[in-house]
Design an enzyme around this catalytic site. Structure first.
Site, PDB file in Angstrom:
ATOM      1  N   LYS A 141       0.842  -1.204   0.000  1.00 30.94           N
ATOM      2  CA  LYS A 141       0.000   0.000   0.000  1.00 30.94           C
ATOM      3  C   LYS A 141       0.875   1.251   0.000  1.00 30.94           C
ATOM      4  O   LYS A 141       0.617   2.200  -0.736  1.00 30.94           O
ATOM      5  CB  LYS A 141      -0.946  -0.025   1.215  1.00 30.94           C
ATOM      6  CG  LYS A 141      -2.014  -1.106   1.078  1.00 30.94           C
ATOM      7  CD  LYS A 141      -2.818  -1.370   2.354  1.00 30.94           C
ATOM      8  CE  LYS A 141      -3.779  -2.544   2.130  1.00 30.94           C
ATOM      9  NZ  LYS A 141      -4.572  -2.919   3.297  1.00 30.94           N
ATOM     10  N   ASP A 178     -11.406   2.074   3.414  1.00 25.30           N
ATOM     11  CA  ASP A 178     -11.610   0.622   3.294  1.00 25.30           C
ATOM     12  C   ASP A 178     -13.086   0.300   3.047  1.00 25.30           C
ATOM     13  O   ASP A 178     -13.427  -0.841   2.714  1.00 25.30           O
ATOM     14  CB  ASP A 178     -11.195  -0.063   4.608  1.00 25.30           C
ATOM     15  CG  ASP A 178      -9.942  -0.908   4.463  1.00 25.30           C
ATOM     16  OD1 ASP A 178      -9.652  -1.350   3.341  1.00 25.30           O
ATOM     17  OD2 ASP A 178      -9.280  -1.128   5.489  1.00 25.30           O
ATOM     18  N   GLN A 202      -5.447  -2.076   9.572  1.00 23.95           N
ATOM     19  CA  GLN A 202      -5.163  -3.360   8.926  1.00 23.95           C
ATOM     20  C   GLN A 202      -5.708  -4.503   9.783  1.00 23.95           C
ATOM     21  O   GLN A 202      -5.464  -4.562  10.987  1.00 23.95           O
ATOM     22  CB  GLN A 202      -3.640  -3.499   8.707  1.00 23.95           C
ATOM     23  CG  GLN A 202      -3.235  -4.655   7.825  1.00 23.95           C
ATOM     24  CD  GLN A 202      -3.707  -4.527   6.379  1.00 23.95           C
ATOM     25  OE1 GLN A 202      -3.825  -3.450   5.824  1.00 23.95           O
ATOM     26  NE2 GLN A 202      -4.009  -5.658   5.764  1.00 23.95           N
TER      27      GLN A 202
HETATM   28  N1  GUN Z   1      -6.853  -7.509   5.811  1.00 28.49           N
HETATM   29  C1  GUN Z   1      -7.037  -8.266   4.704  1.00 28.49           C
HETATM   30  N2  GUN Z   1      -7.610  -7.529   3.731  1.00 28.49           N
HETATM   31  C2  GUN Z   1      -7.780  -6.288   4.233  1.00 28.49           C
HETATM   32  C3  GUN Z   1      -8.315  -5.079   3.704  1.00 28.49           C
HETATM   33  O1  GUN Z   1      -8.763  -4.981   2.554  1.00 28.49           O
HETATM   34  N3  GUN Z   1      -8.312  -4.015   4.557  1.00 28.49           N
HETATM   35  C4  GUN Z   1      -7.835  -4.097   5.814  1.00 28.49           C
HETATM   36  N4  GUN Z   1      -7.887  -2.994   6.588  1.00 28.49           N
HETATM   37  N5  GUN Z   1      -7.334  -5.202   6.340  1.00 28.49           N
HETATM   38  C5  GUN Z   1      -7.308  -6.295   5.539  1.00 28.49           C
END
Ligand code: GUN
Length: 284
Positions: free
Chosen positions: A53, A120, A97
């Site tokens: 990211k 998200d 996350q």
């Molecule tokens: N963990 C696995 N996929 C994701 C996601 O798309 N966003 C977040 N915040 N955590 C994750």
């Protein structure tokens, strides 16, 4: 020959044609889109996703900050941090996350995020808006999947889409997005009986069940499009929820693992951050 849908290439194209021009416009107005990632504990996969990211954010010319907390951090400390970020007008996007350690309530954490910064798309407000068909920040993997389908010119109107997996993050939201595109959606999951029969008339199959090689070529109708959301490390080799070797002989197009859905999730997150920055800066 099956087309291999490269999420890496689609993400690069969206970066150039869609994200970067918007970032340039915002910068001319003195706004630098900024994403904050909250990372709790030492989950290796999470650390790796967060690095991806950060890398894509840098390529897009936006700012990203990672705020790390130890595995044992009190829940209130994370909540206080989110409240601070909510109030800071220089910060436009926030993600926590997942997964979080067991002592921290995911529901409480997600409920505390300002929906206008929820890049998200996980807050109840944004999930509700998606459900109602209102404009919102759409969660990243489902949004990325729709962009992948668009990239191969898939008009979903009247098509049969079978979704395998009913998670809040992928299965449920992607089924809503496909319905908005006028597809007929069948929802399946790990306990669905006679999955092969359910797949028999599918034009598009989206597999997000979280089990390595759960779907095999002999279950896939000829000429369908397969989107594989899973990513697993099995004996040191990455694979998806679909057995790629047997599936590729049946499909018209398929996403690889890695390099399929993964880069699109990251791309959608950065695009959401830019959208959030646009909306927030227009409000001020
Ligand atoms: N963990 C696995 N996929 C994701 C996601 O798309 N966003 C977040 N915040 N955590 C994750």
């Amino acid at each position: 020959m099956a087309k291999i849908i490269s999420g890496k290439d689609v993400a690069e194209k969206i970066l150039t044609t869609n994200i970067k021009p918007k970032v340039d416009d915002l910068k001319l107005k003195g706004v630098i889109p900024t994403l904050v990632v909250i990372l709790v504990g030492d989950v290796q996969a999470s650390a790796s996703y967060v690095r991806q990211k950060e890398k894509f954010a840098a390529k897009a010319g936006i700012k990203s900050e990672v705020r790390k907390f130890s595995e044992t951090v009190p829940e209130q400390e994370v909540l206080d941090e989110i409240i601070k970020i909510n109030k800071d007008s220089d910060l436009h996007g926030i993600i926590v996350q997942l997964p979080l350690p067991d002592h921290i309530s995911v529901t409480k954490i997600l409920n505390s995020i300002d929906p206008s910064k929820d890049v998200d798309g996980f807050t109840p407000t944004n999930v509700g808006k998606l459900f109602l068909g209102e404009e919102t920040l759409v969660s990243c993997t489902p949004k990325g999947i729709m962009l992948l389908l668009e990239s191969v010119n898939t008009d979903l109107k009247g098509k049969n889409v079978t979704v395998i997996g009913r998670s809040n993050i992928v299965g449920k939201p992607v089924s809503i997005l496909c319905q908005q595109k006028h597809a007929t959606v069948t929802m399946c999951h790990s306990r669905t009986k006679d999955l092969t029969a359910k797949l028999s008339d599918a034009d598009v199959i989206i597999v997000a069940v979280g089990v390595p090689k759960f779907i095999h070529g002999d279950q896939i109708p000829m000429g369908s499009i397969v989107i594989d959301v899973g990513i697993h490390n099995v004996d040191g080799k990455l694979c998806g929820d679909v057995d790629f070797e047997s599936a590729q002989n049946k499909v018209s197009a398929i996403t690889p693992v890695p390099g399929g859905v993964g880069p699109m999730t990251v791309c959608a997150l950065i695009e959401n951050t830019v959208i959030a920055a646009e909306r927030l800066s227009n409000k001020n």
